[in-house]
Scaffold this active site. Sequence first.
Site, PDB file in Angstrom:
ATOM      1  N   ARG A  49      14.589  43.048  38.517  1.00 54.97           N
ATOM      2  CA  ARG A  49      15.605  44.014  38.420  1.00 54.97           C
ATOM      3  C   ARG A  49      15.506  44.587  39.820  1.00 54.97           C
ATOM      4  NH1 ARG A  49      14.185  49.144  37.995  1.00 54.97           N
ATOM      5  NH2 ARG A  49      12.328  48.783  36.398  1.00 54.97           N
ATOM      6  N   ASP A 175      40.024  48.787  43.632  1.00 57.45           N
ATOM      7  CA  ASP A 175      39.755  47.714  42.655  1.00 57.45           C
ATOM      8  C   ASP A 175      40.446  46.323  43.068  1.00 57.45           C
ATOM      9  OD1 ASP A 175      39.541  45.674  40.618  1.00 57.45           O
ATOM     10  OD2 ASP A 175      39.505  47.302  39.021  1.00 57.45           O
ATOM     11  N   LYS A 200      36.521  37.616  36.666  1.00 59.18           N
ATOM     12  CA  LYS A 200      37.940  37.005  37.061  1.00 59.18           C
ATOM     13  C   LYS A 200      38.151  36.002  37.961  1.00 59.18           C
ATOM     14  CE  LYS A 200      38.828  40.282  33.647  1.00 59.18           C
ATOM     15  NZ  LYS A 200      37.471  41.224  33.558  1.00 59.18           N
TER      16      LYS A 200
END
Length: 384
Positions: A49, A175, A200
Amino acid sequence: MTDGFATRAIHAGQEFDPTTGAIIPPVYLTSTFVQDGIGGLRNGYEYGRGGNPTRDALQTQLAALEGGARALSFASGLAAEDAVLRATLKPGDHVVLGNDAYGGTHRLISRVFGAWGVRLTTVDLGDTDAARSALGAPNTRLLWVETPSNPLMKISDIAALAELAHEAGALAVVDNTFASPALQQPIALGADIVVHSTTKYLGGHSDVIGGAVVIAPGLDEVGEAIAFQQFAVGAVSSPLDAFLTSRGIKTLELRMRQHSANAQAVAEALEGHAAVERVFYPGLAMHPGHELAARQMSGFGGMLSVALAGGEASARRFAESTRVFQLAESLGGVESLIGYPSEMTHASVKDTPLAIATNIVRLSVGVETAADLVADVLEALARL
Protein backbone atom coordinates in the site's frame (compact mmCIF):
# COMPACT_ATOMS: atom_id res chain seq x y z
CA MET A 1 17.98 18.41 -25.03
CA THR A 2 14.45 17.94 -23.69
CA ASP A 3 12.82 14.70 -24.73
CA GLY A 4 9.65 14.98 -26.82
CA PHE A 5 6.26 13.83 -25.60
CA ALA A 6 6.30 10.41 -27.27
CA THR A 7 9.82 9.72 -26.00
CA ARG A 8 8.78 10.54 -22.45
CA ALA A 9 5.63 8.44 -22.79
CA ILE A 10 7.67 5.42 -23.82
CA HIS A 11 10.74 5.77 -21.59
CA ALA A 12 9.97 7.79 -18.43
CA GLY A 13 10.00 5.39 -15.48
CA GLN A 14 10.34 2.44 -17.85
CA GLU A 15 14.01 1.49 -17.50
CA PHE A 16 14.92 -2.06 -18.49
CA ASP A 17 15.40 -4.67 -15.76
CA PRO A 18 19.05 -4.44 -14.64
CA THR A 19 19.12 -8.11 -13.56
CA THR A 20 17.99 -9.74 -16.79
CA GLY A 21 18.00 -6.92 -19.33
CA ALA A 22 14.25 -7.37 -19.96
CA ILE A 23 13.17 -4.33 -21.96
CA ILE A 24 9.83 -4.19 -20.11
CA PRO A 25 10.16 -3.59 -16.34
CA PRO A 26 8.83 -6.46 -14.19
CA VAL A 27 5.36 -6.35 -12.65
CA TYR A 28 5.91 -6.61 -8.91
CA LEU A 29 2.95 -8.71 -7.78
CA THR A 30 3.81 -8.66 -4.10
CA SER A 31 2.02 -7.44 -1.01
CA THR A 32 5.15 -6.95 1.13
CA PHE A 33 8.95 -6.72 0.96
CA VAL A 34 11.62 -8.56 2.97
CA GLN A 35 13.71 -6.29 5.21
CA ASP A 36 17.45 -6.47 5.89
CA GLY A 37 16.89 -6.43 9.63
CA ILE A 38 14.25 -4.37 11.41
CA GLY A 39 13.81 -1.12 9.52
CA GLY A 40 16.33 -2.15 6.86
CA LEU A 41 14.19 -1.38 3.83
CA ARG A 42 15.41 -2.21 0.35
CA ASN A 43 15.08 0.96 -1.76
CA GLY A 44 12.43 2.19 0.66
CA TYR A 45 9.90 -0.57 -0.02
CA GLU A 46 8.08 -1.97 3.01
CA TYR A 47 4.43 -2.78 2.23
CA GLY A 48 2.45 -2.72 -1.02
CA ARG A 49 0.00 0.00 0.00
CA GLY A 50 2.86 2.36 0.78
CA GLY A 51 4.88 1.70 -2.34
CA ASN A 52 5.38 -0.68 -5.22
CA PRO A 53 8.00 -0.41 -8.01
CA THR A 54 5.42 -0.93 -10.75
CA ARG A 55 3.21 1.84 -9.37
CA ASP A 56 6.24 4.09 -8.91
CA ALA A 57 7.20 3.56 -12.54
CA LEU A 58 3.73 4.67 -13.64
CA GLN A 59 3.85 7.70 -11.34
CA THR A 60 7.18 8.77 -12.85
CA GLN A 61 5.68 8.36 -16.32
CA LEU A 62 2.59 10.42 -15.43
CA ALA A 63 4.61 13.28 -13.94
CA ALA A 64 6.81 13.39 -17.05
CA LEU A 65 3.79 13.57 -19.37
CA GLU A 66 2.12 16.44 -17.53
CA GLY A 67 5.24 18.40 -16.59
CA GLY A 68 4.54 17.88 -12.90
CA ALA A 69 6.84 17.62 -9.91
CA ARG A 70 5.24 14.35 -8.84
CA ALA A 71 2.29 12.12 -9.66
CA LEU A 72 0.22 9.70 -7.64
CA SER A 73 -1.72 6.72 -8.98
CA PHE A 74 -5.07 5.61 -7.58
CA ALA A 75 -7.57 2.79 -7.95
CA SER A 76 -10.03 5.00 -9.87
CA GLY A 77 -10.50 8.54 -11.10
CA LEU A 78 -12.91 9.30 -8.28
CA ALA A 79 -10.42 7.93 -5.73
CA ALA A 80 -7.88 10.38 -7.14
CA GLU A 81 -10.36 13.26 -6.87
CA ASP A 82 -11.28 12.22 -3.34
CA ALA A 83 -7.63 12.36 -2.27
CA VAL A 84 -7.28 15.89 -3.66
CA LEU A 85 -10.42 17.05 -1.85
CA ARG A 86 -9.45 15.42 1.46
CA ALA A 87 -5.96 16.89 1.30
CA THR A 88 -7.00 20.46 0.52
CA LEU A 89 -10.37 21.01 2.23
CA LYS A 90 -11.86 21.17 5.70
CA PRO A 91 -15.45 21.75 6.88
CA GLY A 92 -16.60 25.21 5.93
CA ASP A 93 -14.45 25.47 2.83
CA HIS A 94 -15.84 26.33 -0.59
CA VAL A 95 -15.30 24.80 -4.05
CA VAL A 96 -16.16 26.36 -7.41
CA LEU A 97 -17.00 23.83 -10.13
CA GLY A 98 -17.89 24.28 -13.78
CA ASN A 99 -21.60 23.81 -14.46
CA ASP A 100 -20.94 21.17 -17.14
CA ALA A 101 -18.74 18.76 -15.21
CA TYR A 102 -18.77 14.99 -14.91
CA GLY A 103 -21.73 13.94 -12.77
CA GLY A 104 -19.54 11.80 -10.51
CA THR A 105 -17.37 14.80 -9.61
CA HIS A 106 -20.43 16.85 -8.73
CA ARG A 107 -21.84 13.94 -6.68
CA LEU A 108 -18.58 13.50 -4.79
CA ILE A 109 -18.27 17.16 -3.84
CA SER A 110 -21.96 17.91 -3.22
CA ARG A 111 -23.11 14.74 -1.50
CA VAL A 112 -20.02 13.20 0.11
CA PHE A 113 -18.10 16.34 1.01
CA GLY A 114 -21.29 18.39 1.32
CA ALA A 115 -22.28 16.21 4.26
CA TRP A 116 -18.88 17.07 5.76
CA GLY A 117 -19.62 20.79 5.56
CA VAL A 118 -17.96 21.71 2.25
CA ARG A 119 -19.88 24.23 0.16
CA LEU A 120 -20.13 23.97 -3.64
CA THR A 121 -20.97 26.56 -6.28
CA THR A 122 -21.42 25.60 -9.92
CA VAL A 123 -20.86 28.31 -12.50
CA ASP A 124 -20.35 28.80 -16.23
CA LEU A 125 -16.56 29.04 -16.37
CA GLY A 126 -16.78 30.72 -19.75
CA ASP A 127 -18.23 33.76 -17.97
CA THR A 128 -15.22 35.49 -16.41
CA ASP A 129 -17.31 37.79 -14.21
CA ALA A 130 -19.38 34.89 -12.88
CA ALA A 131 -16.24 32.86 -12.16
CA ARG A 132 -14.61 35.79 -10.36
CA SER A 133 -17.74 36.38 -8.30
CA ALA A 134 -17.99 32.72 -7.28
CA LEU A 135 -14.32 32.65 -6.32
CA GLY A 136 -14.90 35.65 -4.08
CA ALA A 137 -17.01 33.62 -1.64
CA PRO A 138 -15.44 33.11 1.80
CA ASN A 139 -13.01 30.22 2.26
CA THR A 140 -12.80 29.33 -1.43
CA ARG A 141 -10.01 26.77 -1.67
CA LEU A 142 -10.44 25.12 -5.08
CA LEU A 143 -11.47 26.06 -8.58
CA TRP A 144 -12.27 22.80 -10.41
CA VAL A 145 -12.03 23.04 -14.21
CA GLU A 146 -12.96 20.34 -16.72
CA THR A 147 -12.01 21.14 -20.29
CA PRO A 148 -13.24 19.94 -22.71
CA SER A 149 -16.23 19.38 -20.47
CA ASN A 150 -18.41 16.30 -20.18
CA PRO A 151 -20.59 15.99 -22.22
CA LEU A 152 -21.12 19.38 -23.89
CA MET A 153 -17.45 19.92 -24.83
CA LYS A 154 -17.25 23.42 -23.39
CA ILE A 155 -13.75 24.86 -23.59
CA SER A 156 -12.48 26.80 -20.59
CA ASP A 157 -9.50 29.14 -20.63
CA ILE A 158 -7.12 27.38 -18.24
CA ALA A 159 -4.57 30.20 -18.04
CA ALA A 160 -7.18 32.88 -17.34
CA LEU A 161 -9.05 30.76 -14.78
CA ALA A 162 -5.85 29.75 -13.00
CA GLU A 163 -4.98 33.42 -12.66
CA LEU A 164 -8.42 34.17 -11.19
CA ALA A 165 -8.07 31.26 -8.75
CA HIS A 166 -4.66 32.44 -7.60
CA GLU A 167 -5.93 35.99 -7.13
CA ALA A 168 -8.61 34.52 -4.83
CA GLY A 169 -6.07 32.43 -2.92
CA ALA A 170 -7.43 29.18 -4.34
CA LEU A 171 -5.80 26.25 -6.11
CA ALA A 172 -6.65 25.59 -9.75
CA VAL A 173 -7.48 21.92 -10.43
CA VAL A 174 -7.91 20.75 -14.03
CA ASP A 175 -9.52 17.48 -15.04
CA ASN A 176 -7.51 16.64 -18.17
CA THR A 177 -9.22 13.31 -18.88
CA PHE A 178 -10.90 14.27 -22.15
CA ALA A 179 -7.88 15.95 -23.75
CA SER A 180 -5.09 13.86 -22.20
CA PRO A 181 -1.58 15.31 -21.84
CA ALA A 182 -0.95 14.44 -25.49
CA LEU A 183 -3.24 17.33 -26.48
CA GLN A 184 -3.27 19.68 -23.48
CA GLN A 185 -0.77 20.67 -20.78
CA PRO A 186 -2.65 22.37 -17.91
CA ILE A 187 0.37 22.81 -15.61
CA ALA A 188 2.19 24.75 -18.33
CA LEU A 189 -0.90 27.00 -18.48
CA GLY A 190 -0.89 27.71 -14.75
CA ALA A 191 -2.84 24.83 -13.17
CA ASP A 192 -1.72 23.62 -9.74
CA ILE A 193 -3.15 20.10 -9.85
CA VAL A 194 -4.18 17.87 -12.75
CA VAL A 195 -6.49 14.89 -12.29
CA HIS A 196 -7.26 12.00 -14.61
CA SER A 197 -9.43 9.00 -14.92
CA THR A 198 -6.61 6.87 -16.35
CA THR A 199 -9.34 4.39 -17.26
CA LYS A 200 -9.94 6.54 -20.30
CA TYR A 201 -7.34 7.74 -22.83
CA LEU A 202 -4.25 7.03 -20.75
CA GLY A 203 -5.09 3.34 -20.39
CA GLY A 204 -6.78 3.49 -23.74
CA HIS A 205 -7.99 -0.11 -24.11
CA SER A 206 -11.04 -0.40 -21.82
CA ASP A 207 -9.31 -3.03 -19.70
CA VAL A 208 -8.25 -1.19 -16.55
CA ILE A 209 -9.75 1.17 -13.96
CA GLY A 210 -7.51 3.86 -12.50
CA GLY A 211 -6.96 7.48 -11.59
CA ALA A 212 -4.09 9.92 -11.23
CA VAL A 213 -3.15 13.19 -9.60
CA VAL A 214 -0.24 15.29 -10.90
CA ILE A 215 1.08 18.19 -8.80
CA ALA A 216 2.81 21.23 -10.27
CA PRO A 217 6.35 22.17 -9.26
CA GLY A 218 6.61 24.39 -6.17
CA LEU A 219 3.68 22.83 -4.35
CA ASP A 220 5.59 20.39 -2.17
CA GLU A 221 3.25 20.69 0.82
CA VAL A 222 0.19 20.03 -1.34
CA GLY A 223 1.94 17.07 -2.92
CA GLU A 224 2.86 15.63 0.47
CA ALA A 225 -0.70 16.08 1.74
CA ILE A 226 -2.15 14.20 -1.24
CA ALA A 227 0.52 11.50 -0.96
CA PHE A 228 -0.45 11.06 2.70
CA GLN A 229 -4.06 10.52 1.65
CA GLN A 230 -2.94 7.91 -0.88
CA PHE A 231 -1.07 6.03 1.86
CA ALA A 232 -3.44 6.56 4.78
CA VAL A 233 -6.74 5.96 2.95
CA GLY A 234 -5.23 3.33 0.69
CA ALA A 235 -7.07 3.63 -2.63
CA VAL A 236 -3.94 2.72 -4.59
CA SER A 237 -3.72 1.19 -8.04
CA SER A 238 -2.72 -2.47 -8.08
CA PRO A 239 0.57 -3.49 -9.71
CA LEU A 240 -1.18 -5.12 -12.67
CA ASP A 241 -3.44 -2.09 -13.18
CA ALA A 242 -0.39 0.18 -13.04
CA PHE A 243 1.37 -1.98 -15.63
CA LEU A 244 -1.61 -1.96 -18.00
CA THR A 245 -1.88 1.83 -17.70
CA SER A 246 1.84 2.28 -18.38
CA ARG A 247 1.56 0.04 -21.42
CA GLY A 248 -1.38 2.04 -22.75
CA ILE A 249 0.43 5.35 -22.26
CA LYS A 250 3.23 4.30 -24.62
CA THR A 251 0.90 4.64 -27.63
CA LEU A 252 -1.01 7.67 -26.33
CA GLU A 253 0.30 10.19 -28.84
CA LEU A 254 -0.44 7.91 -31.79
CA ARG A 255 -3.90 7.07 -30.53
CA MET A 256 -4.89 10.65 -29.79
CA ARG A 257 -3.91 11.68 -33.29
CA GLN A 258 -6.26 9.06 -34.76
CA HIS A 259 -9.04 9.70 -32.22
CA SER A 260 -8.95 13.38 -33.20
CA ALA A 261 -8.96 12.72 -36.94
CA ASN A 262 -11.83 10.23 -36.68
CA ALA A 263 -13.90 12.50 -34.42
CA GLN A 264 -13.43 15.38 -36.84
CA ALA A 265 -14.74 13.20 -39.68
CA VAL A 266 -17.76 12.07 -37.66
CA ALA A 267 -18.53 15.60 -36.46
CA GLU A 268 -18.39 17.00 -39.99
CA ALA A 269 -20.68 14.22 -41.23
CA LEU A 270 -23.22 14.99 -38.51
CA GLU A 271 -23.06 18.78 -38.81
CA GLY A 272 -26.03 20.03 -40.79
CA HIS A 273 -27.79 16.64 -40.92
CA ALA A 274 -31.57 17.05 -40.88
CA ALA A 275 -31.94 14.77 -37.84
CA VAL A 276 -29.31 16.67 -35.83
CA GLU A 277 -30.07 19.87 -33.99
CA ARG A 278 -26.48 20.58 -32.95
CA VAL A 279 -23.05 18.97 -32.84
CA PHE A 280 -20.83 19.68 -29.85
CA TYR A 281 -17.22 19.28 -31.01
CA PRO A 282 -14.46 21.90 -30.60
CA GLY A 283 -12.91 20.97 -33.94
CA LEU A 284 -15.87 22.53 -35.76
CA ALA A 285 -15.52 26.20 -36.66
CA MET A 286 -19.07 26.85 -35.38
CA HIS A 287 -18.17 25.63 -31.87
CA PRO A 288 -18.00 28.67 -29.54
CA GLY A 289 -14.74 27.41 -28.03
CA HIS A 290 -13.07 26.52 -31.34
CA GLU A 291 -10.48 29.33 -31.40
CA LEU A 292 -9.60 28.88 -27.72
CA ALA A 293 -9.27 25.13 -28.18
CA ALA A 294 -7.01 25.67 -31.19
CA ARG A 295 -4.70 27.82 -29.03
CA GLN A 296 -4.86 25.74 -25.86
CA MET A 297 -4.80 22.24 -27.34
CA SER A 298 -2.70 20.54 -30.03
CA GLY A 299 -5.73 18.58 -31.28
CA PHE A 300 -9.46 18.51 -30.66
CA GLY A 301 -9.79 15.02 -29.20
CA GLY A 302 -12.03 12.04 -29.72
CA MET A 303 -15.15 13.11 -27.80
CA LEU A 304 -18.26 14.72 -29.25
CA SER A 305 -21.93 14.99 -28.44
CA VAL A 306 -25.00 15.56 -30.58
CA ALA A 307 -28.42 16.98 -29.84
CA LEU A 308 -31.10 15.14 -31.83
CA ALA A 309 -33.80 17.23 -33.47
CA GLY A 310 -36.44 14.63 -32.65
CA GLY A 311 -35.97 14.98 -28.90
CA GLU A 312 -35.60 12.25 -26.31
CA ALA A 313 -37.20 9.48 -28.35
CA SER A 314 -34.84 10.05 -31.26
CA ALA A 315 -31.83 10.30 -28.98
CA ARG A 316 -32.64 6.99 -27.34
CA ARG A 317 -33.23 5.26 -30.69
CA PHE A 318 -29.99 6.65 -32.10
CA ALA A 319 -27.97 5.48 -29.06
CA GLU A 320 -29.44 1.98 -29.43
CA SER A 321 -29.13 1.72 -33.23
CA THR A 322 -25.43 1.94 -34.06
CA ARG A 323 -23.39 -1.10 -35.07
CA VAL A 324 -19.71 -0.11 -34.69
CA PHE A 325 -20.37 2.31 -31.82
CA GLN A 326 -21.19 0.13 -28.80
CA LEU A 327 -23.70 1.29 -26.17
CA ALA A 328 -21.68 1.46 -22.96
CA GLU A 329 -20.46 3.71 -20.17
CA SER A 330 -16.92 5.11 -20.27
CA LEU A 331 -14.82 6.56 -23.07
CA GLY A 332 -11.32 6.83 -24.43
CA GLY A 333 -10.74 3.26 -25.58
CA VAL A 334 -9.61 2.20 -29.03
CA GLU A 335 -13.17 1.02 -29.71
CA SER A 336 -15.96 3.51 -30.32
CA LEU A 337 -18.66 3.89 -27.66
CA ILE A 338 -22.01 5.66 -27.58
CA GLY A 339 -23.90 6.75 -24.50
CA TYR A 340 -27.02 8.52 -23.33
CA PRO A 341 -25.73 10.90 -20.62
CA SER A 342 -29.07 11.77 -19.03
CA GLU A 343 -29.55 8.16 -17.91
CA MET A 344 -25.94 6.97 -17.86
CA THR A 345 -22.91 9.12 -17.00
CA HIS A 346 -24.97 12.04 -15.64
CA ALA A 347 -27.90 10.25 -14.02
CA SER A 348 -26.68 11.48 -10.61
CA VAL A 349 -27.29 15.12 -11.58
CA LYS A 350 -30.83 14.78 -12.93
CA ASP A 351 -33.10 17.49 -11.51
CA THR A 352 -30.06 19.67 -10.68
CA PRO A 353 -28.57 22.67 -12.54
CA LEU A 354 -26.11 20.21 -14.12
CA ALA A 355 -28.83 18.02 -15.67
CA ILE A 356 -28.19 17.03 -19.28
CA ALA A 357 -30.87 17.58 -21.90
CA THR A 358 -32.67 14.38 -22.84
CA ASN A 359 -31.96 14.80 -26.56
CA ILE A 360 -28.16 14.59 -26.06
CA VAL A 361 -26.10 11.56 -27.12
CA ARG A 362 -22.36 11.32 -26.42
CA LEU A 363 -19.87 9.62 -28.74
CA SER A 364 -16.41 8.38 -27.81
CA VAL A 365 -14.85 8.04 -31.24
CA GLY A 366 -12.34 5.21 -31.42
CA VAL A 367 -9.54 4.44 -33.84
CA GLU A 368 -11.42 2.20 -36.26
CA THR A 369 -11.55 3.06 -39.97
CA ALA A 370 -13.06 6.54 -40.19
CA ALA A 371 -15.33 5.67 -43.14
CA ASP A 372 -16.89 2.84 -41.12
CA LEU A 373 -17.62 5.16 -38.22
CA VAL A 374 -19.19 7.81 -40.44
CA ALA A 375 -21.32 5.21 -42.21
CA ASP A 376 -22.43 3.78 -38.88
CA VAL A 377 -23.80 7.05 -37.49
CA LEU A 378 -25.42 8.06 -40.77
CA GLU A 379 -27.13 4.68 -41.09
CA ALA A 380 -28.36 4.93 -37.49
CA LEU A 381 -29.79 8.40 -38.19
CA ALA A 382 -31.50 7.11 -41.30
CA ARG A 383 -33.35 4.57 -39.15
CA LEU A 384 -34.88 7.23 -36.87
